[in-house]
Design a protein around this motif. Structure first.
Motif, PDB file in Angstrom:
ATOM      1  N   VAL A  14       0.852  -1.193   0.000  1.00 19.25           N
ATOM      2  CA  VAL A  14       0.000   0.000   0.000  1.00 19.25           C
ATOM      3  C   VAL A  14       0.884   1.238   0.000  1.00 19.25           C
ATOM      4  O   VAL A  14       1.820   1.344   0.806  1.00 19.25           O
ATOM      5  CB  VAL A  14      -0.927   0.017   1.232  1.00 19.25           C
ATOM      6  CG1 VAL A  14      -1.773   1.284   1.240  1.00 19.25           C
ATOM      7  CG2 VAL A  14      -1.822  -1.221   1.245  1.00 19.25           C
ATOM      8  N   GLY A  16       2.473   4.551   0.837  1.00 19.15           N
ATOM      9  CA  GLY A  16       2.512   5.302   2.085  1.00 19.15           C
ATOM     10  C   GLY A  16       2.673   4.454   3.313  1.00 19.15           C
ATOM     11  O   GLY A  16       2.768   4.980   4.423  1.00 19.15           O
ATOM     12  N   VAL A  17       2.710   3.120   3.158  1.00 18.40           N
ATOM     13  CA  VAL A  17       2.859   2.204   4.287  1.00 18.40           C
ATOM     14  C   VAL A  17       4.096   1.349   4.053  1.00 18.40           C
ATOM     15  O   VAL A  17       4.221   0.702   2.999  1.00 18.40           O
ATOM     16  CB  VAL A  17       1.627   1.295   4.450  1.00 18.40           C
ATOM     17  CG1 VAL A  17       1.836   0.331   5.609  1.00 18.40           C
ATOM     18  CG2 VAL A  17       0.376   2.128   4.667  1.00 18.40           C
ATOM     19  N   SER A  18       5.000   1.341   4.993  1.00  8.21           N
ATOM     20  CA  SER A  18       6.200   0.516   4.857  1.00  8.21           C
ATOM     21  C   SER A  18       5.873  -0.936   5.166  1.00  8.21           C
ATOM     22  O   SER A  18       5.119  -1.236   6.089  1.00  8.21           O
ATOM     23  CB  SER A  18       7.288   1.017   5.815  1.00  8.21           C
ATOM     24  OG  SER A  18       6.841   0.960   7.157  1.00  8.21           O
ATOM     25  N   SER A  20       4.528  -4.920   4.106  1.00  8.45           N
ATOM     26  CA  SER A  20       3.301  -5.460   3.516  1.00  8.45           C
ATOM     27  C   SER A  20       2.104  -5.237   4.437  1.00  8.45           C
ATOM     28  O   SER A  20       2.248  -5.048   5.636  1.00  8.45           O
ATOM     29  CB  SER A  20       3.464  -6.956   3.233  1.00  8.45           C
ATOM     30  OG  SER A  20       3.714  -7.663   4.439  1.00  8.45           O
ATOM     31  N   VAL A  21       0.927  -5.257   3.835  1.00 10.14           N
ATOM     32  CA  VAL A  21      -0.335  -5.074   4.549  1.00 10.14           C
ATOM     33  C   VAL A  21      -1.229  -6.261   4.252  1.00 10.14           C
ATOM     34  O   VAL A  21      -1.304  -6.719   3.103  1.00 10.14           O
ATOM     35  CB  VAL A  21      -1.024  -3.757   4.122  1.00 10.14           C
ATOM     36  CG1 VAL A  21      -2.397  -3.639   4.761  1.00 10.14           C
ATOM     37  CG2 VAL A  21      -0.161  -2.559   4.486  1.00 10.14           C
ATOM     38  N   ARG A  54      -6.908   3.021  12.877  1.00  8.98           N
ATOM     39  CA  ARG A  54      -5.450   3.000  13.008  1.00  8.98           C
ATOM     40  C   ARG A  54      -4.792   3.223  11.649  1.00  8.98           C
ATOM     41  O   ARG A  54      -3.772   3.899  11.539  1.00  8.98           O
ATOM     42  CB  ARG A  54      -5.014   1.677  13.614  1.00  8.98           C
ATOM     43  CG  ARG A  54      -3.524   1.594  13.945  1.00  8.98           C
ATOM     44  CD  ARG A  54      -3.186   0.259  14.579  1.00  8.98           C
ATOM     45  NE  ARG A  54      -3.847   0.106  15.875  1.00  8.98           N
ATOM     46  CZ  ARG A  54      -4.892  -0.686  16.089  1.00  8.98           C
ATOM     47  NH1 ARG A  54      -5.392  -1.395  15.103  1.00  8.98           N
ATOM     48  NH2 ARG A  54      -5.422  -0.785  17.287  1.00  8.98           N
ATOM     49  N   PHE A  55      -5.365   2.628  10.604  1.00 15.42           N
ATOM     50  CA  PHE A  55      -4.819   2.791   9.257  1.00 15.42           C
ATOM     51  C   PHE A  55      -4.919   4.256   8.822  1.00 15.42           C
ATOM     52  O   PHE A  55      -3.964   4.829   8.297  1.00 15.42           O
ATOM     53  CB  PHE A  55      -5.580   1.898   8.283  1.00 15.42           C
ATOM     54  CG  PHE A  55      -4.991   1.843   6.895  1.00 15.42           C
ATOM     55  CD1 PHE A  55      -4.224   0.762   6.507  1.00 15.42           C
ATOM     56  CD2 PHE A  55      -5.204   2.881   5.996  1.00 15.42           C
ATOM     57  CE1 PHE A  55      -3.675   0.715   5.224  1.00 15.42           C
ATOM     58  CE2 PHE A  55      -4.666   2.837   4.721  1.00 15.42           C
ATOM     59  CZ  PHE A  55      -3.893   1.763   4.343  1.00 15.42           C
ATOM     60  N   ARG A  58      -2.304   6.351  10.737  1.00 14.06           N
ATOM     61  CA  ARG A  58      -0.907   6.151  10.332  1.00 14.06           C
ATOM     62  C   ARG A  58      -0.607   6.740   8.961  1.00 14.06           C
ATOM     63  O   ARG A  58       0.501   7.209   8.697  1.00 14.06           O
ATOM     64  CB  ARG A  58      -0.565   4.662  10.338  1.00 14.06           C
ATOM     65  CG  ARG A  58      -0.447   4.059  11.720  1.00 14.06           C
ATOM     66  CD  ARG A  58       0.167   2.677  11.632  1.00 14.06           C
ATOM     67  NE  ARG A  58       0.235   2.037  12.939  1.00 14.06           N
ATOM     68  CZ  ARG A  58       0.732   0.817  13.133  1.00 14.06           C
ATOM     69  NH1 ARG A  58       1.207   0.121  12.100  1.00 14.06           N
ATOM     70  NH2 ARG A  58       0.756   0.297  14.337  1.00 14.06           N
ATOM     71  N   THR A  59      -1.580   6.725   8.079  1.00 16.98           N
ATOM     72  CA  THR A  59      -1.351   7.207   6.718  1.00 16.98           C
ATOM     73  C   THR A  59      -1.818   8.648   6.532  1.00 16.98           C
ATOM     74  O   THR A  59      -1.708   9.186   5.425  1.00 16.98           O
ATOM     75  CB  THR A  59      -2.078   6.306   5.705  1.00 16.98           C
ATOM     76  OG1 THR A  59      -3.487   6.267   6.027  1.00 16.98           O
ATOM     77  CG2 THR A  59      -1.519   4.896   5.734  1.00 16.98           C
ATOM     78  N   ARG A  91      -1.349  -4.674  13.636  1.00 20.85           N
ATOM     79  CA  ARG A  91      -1.133  -4.970  12.218  1.00 20.85           C
ATOM     80  C   ARG A  91      -2.228  -4.333  11.383  1.00 20.85           C
ATOM     81  O   ARG A  91      -3.419  -4.434  11.691  1.00 20.85           O
ATOM     82  CB  ARG A  91      -1.095  -6.467  11.987  1.00 20.85           C
ATOM     83  CG  ARG A  91      -0.820  -6.837  10.524  1.00 20.85           C
ATOM     84  CD  ARG A  91      -0.460  -8.295  10.381  1.00 20.85           C
ATOM     85  NE  ARG A  91      -0.278  -8.687   9.000  1.00 20.85           N
ATOM     86  CZ  ARG A  91       0.776  -8.396   8.270  1.00 20.85           C
ATOM     87  NH1 ARG A  91       1.754  -7.677   8.783  1.00 20.85           N
ATOM     88  NH2 ARG A  91       0.883  -8.808   7.019  1.00 20.85           N
ATOM     89  N   LEU A  92      -1.830  -3.680  10.283  1.00 24.77           N
ATOM     90  CA  LEU A  92      -2.792  -3.012   9.424  1.00 24.77           C
ATOM     91  C   LEU A  92      -3.461  -4.010   8.485  1.00 24.77           C
ATOM     92  O   LEU A  92      -2.834  -4.953   8.007  1.00 24.77           O
ATOM     93  CB  LEU A  92      -2.094  -1.913   8.613  1.00 24.77           C
ATOM     94  CG  LEU A  92      -1.452  -0.778   9.418  1.00 24.77           C
ATOM     95  CD1 LEU A  92      -0.827   0.237   8.477  1.00 24.77           C
ATOM     96  CD2 LEU A  92      -2.460  -0.104  10.324  1.00 24.77           C
TER      97      LEU A  92
END
Length: 245
Positions: A14, A16-18, A20-21, A54-55, A58-59, A91-92
């Motif tokens: 995803v 903007g997210v370091s 894997s999601v 939370r997602f 964070r983003t 965890r996202l």
């Protein structure tokens, strides 16, 4: 069979997210298995994604924004349409439709039986068909999220009862002390003809007015402090007035 839908779980990238999601992709009408929603709505078709508070936090995104999601060699731009009540931890996870990724195939099918149909008997019949093909069919219990919500509701009720008990004892103590201090005034009132019922009404009226003037504003102020803390504890960005979401 009342309804069914397919579900595929995989790792995606995803923007903007370091790292894997985890992604849950749904095929068909998955409303019967949807998460509780804090805002927006559940996935209803292609190009949509539902995430947790939370997602979004964070983003630094919000509902209505779009995000680029990549699975293997496929990339899709998905729009945030819902904010889910997710208690899965740090965890996202995202929820979207399999139509956005052609290579995504459901590995699990979830079936809701008609009222009066035995789920165990239905699962046994399905298992007899799919087991020779390497599959299996079992009945599912209440989801973990529903269990968490039930526990939280029970704890809220318990704490509320405890607070009511403590507050009631405090009010009783205050009434008794106030009555003892005013025993001379009450004696004068009785001497001029006030009945016991009128005397009781006088005491309760004074306590109600004072308690309302102090207790109601204090309750609102405490609510404003406690609810955001509770919301943040379960991953909610901002607890709205009156409920968690």
């Amino acid at each position: 069979m009342k309804s069914y839908y397919g579900k595929a779980q995989m790792e995606v990238a995803v923007a903007g997210v370091s790292g894997s999601v985890e992604a849950s992709l749904y095929e068909g009408d998955s409303r019967s298995g949807r998460y509780e929603m804090l805002s927006g709505h559940w996935v209803t078709g292609k190009g949509q994604v539902v995430v947790s508070s939370r997602f979004l936090e964070r983003t630094s995104t919000r509902l209505g924004d779009t995000v680029r999601v990549t699975y293997e060699k496929e990339t899709a731009n998905l729009r945030f349409v819902g904010e889910s009540f997710d208690t899965s931890g740090s965890r996202l996870e995202i929820h979207a439709d399999t139509a956005d990724f052609k290579s995504a195939e459901p590995s699990t099918f979830l079936v809701e039986t008609e009222s009066g149909v035995s789920a165990d008997e239905y699962a046994r019949k399905v298992a007899a068909v799919v087991q020779p093909l390497g599959g299996e069919a079992t009945t599912g219990s209440e989801s973990g999220q529903d269990g968490v919500i039930l526990i939280m509701a029970a704890m809220a009720v318990l704490f509320t009862l405890m607070l009511i008990s403590v507050a009631g004892l405090g009010v009783l103590n205050s009434v008794v002390l106030d009555t003892r201090e005013r025993i001379h005034d009450l004696g004068v009132c009785k001497a001029i003809g006030m009945t016991p019922r009128q005397t009781l009404s006088l005491v309760l009226a004074s306590v109600t007015v004072i308690g309302g003037l102090i207790g109601v504003p204090a309750g609102y102020a405490l609510h404003g402090l406690v609810m955001p803390v509770m919301g943040h504890a379960v991953g909610r960005v901002q607890a709205r007035r009156g409920c968690l979401g």
